[in-house]
Write a protein that holds these residues in place. Structure first.
Motif, short mmCIF file in Angstrom:
data_model
loop_
_atom_site.label_atom_id
_atom_site.label_comp_id
_atom_site.label_asym_id
_atom_site.label_seq_id
_atom_site.Cartn_x
_atom_site.Cartn_y
_atom_site.Cartn_z
N ARG A 29 111.80 27.09 57.79
CA ARG A 29 111.00 26.14 58.74
C ARG A 29 109.49 26.53 58.45
NH1 ARG A 29 113.72 28.04 63.86
NH2 ARG A 29 115.53 26.90 63.85
N GLN A 30 109.10 27.70 57.84
CA GLN A 30 107.89 27.74 57.44
C GLN A 30 107.34 27.17 56.09
OE1 GLN A 30 105.19 29.32 59.33
NE2 GLN A 30 106.52 29.22 61.08
N GLY A 31 108.36 26.61 55.55
CA GLY A 31 108.20 26.07 54.30
C GLY A 31 108.30 26.79 53.21
N HIS A 32 109.01 28.09 53.31
CA HIS A 32 109.32 28.81 52.13
C HIS A 32 111.02 29.01 51.72
CE1 HIS A 32 105.08 29.99 52.28
NE2 HIS A 32 105.38 30.05 53.51
N LEU A 33 111.13 29.76 50.66
CA LEU A 33 112.77 30.03 50.29
C LEU A 33 113.22 31.13 50.79
CD1 LEU A 33 112.02 28.75 46.62
CD2 LEU A 33 112.97 27.43 48.62
N ALA A 34 114.54 31.04 51.04
CA ALA A 34 115.00 32.50 51.53
C ALA A 34 116.57 32.76 51.21
CB ALA A 34 115.29 32.51 53.05
N ASP A 35 116.70 33.62 50.46
CA ASP A 35 117.91 34.07 49.99
C ASP A 35 118.64 35.21 51.01
OD1 ASP A 35 117.90 32.52 47.85
OD2 ASP A 35 117.09 33.96 46.33
#
Length: 130
Positions: A29-35
């Motif tokens: 939601r903050q515009g970043h990527l998450a694995d």
């Protein structure tokens, strides 16, 4: 976020699926990527495959806990270049000294709040890290 260069790549490590997925959604939601990784073993495998900017790391997990992941990173610094390690835990009191000795400078209390994540992202963006 419109510029891939300003996107941070997070590795979210927690053995509780709901918490892991909630933190990942907050990151996205903050515009970043998450694995995602369900434990330290999965985290180490991910760190060997991909470079990350930030790891959100649960302290207490079965098989391989957060402290063990940090120790592994210290033994394999080539997998932690530019990586910011942030321990997210419900309890860290007596472990803070050990974490500090291992080089962990940021410990946040569960549950992680959106404002804490925004501050962490602001501190982790290129050009703002110390």
């Amino acid at each position: 976020m419109d510029d891939d260069e300003t996107q941070l790549r997070f590795l979210v490590v927690d053995d509780t699926e709901d918490i892991r997925e909630l933190m990942a959604r907050m990151v996205v939601r903050q515009g970043h990527l998450a694995d995602l990784a369900a434990d330290g073993v999965e985290a180490v495998a991910a760190l060997q495959q991909q470079a990350y900017d930030v790891i959100l790391l649960d302290l207490t997990m079965p098989v391989m806990g957060g402290e063990d992941v940090v120790r592994w990173l210290n033994e394999h610094p080539e997998h932690g270049v530019g990586l910011r390690v942030v321990v997210i835990t419900a309890w860290a009191g007596e472990r803070r000294a050990v974490l500090h000795e291992l080089g962990v400078t940021r410990v946040l209390q569960k549950p992680l709040r959106a404002q804490q994540l925004r501050e962490l992202i602001a501190e982790s963006e290129p050009g703002t890290r110390s």
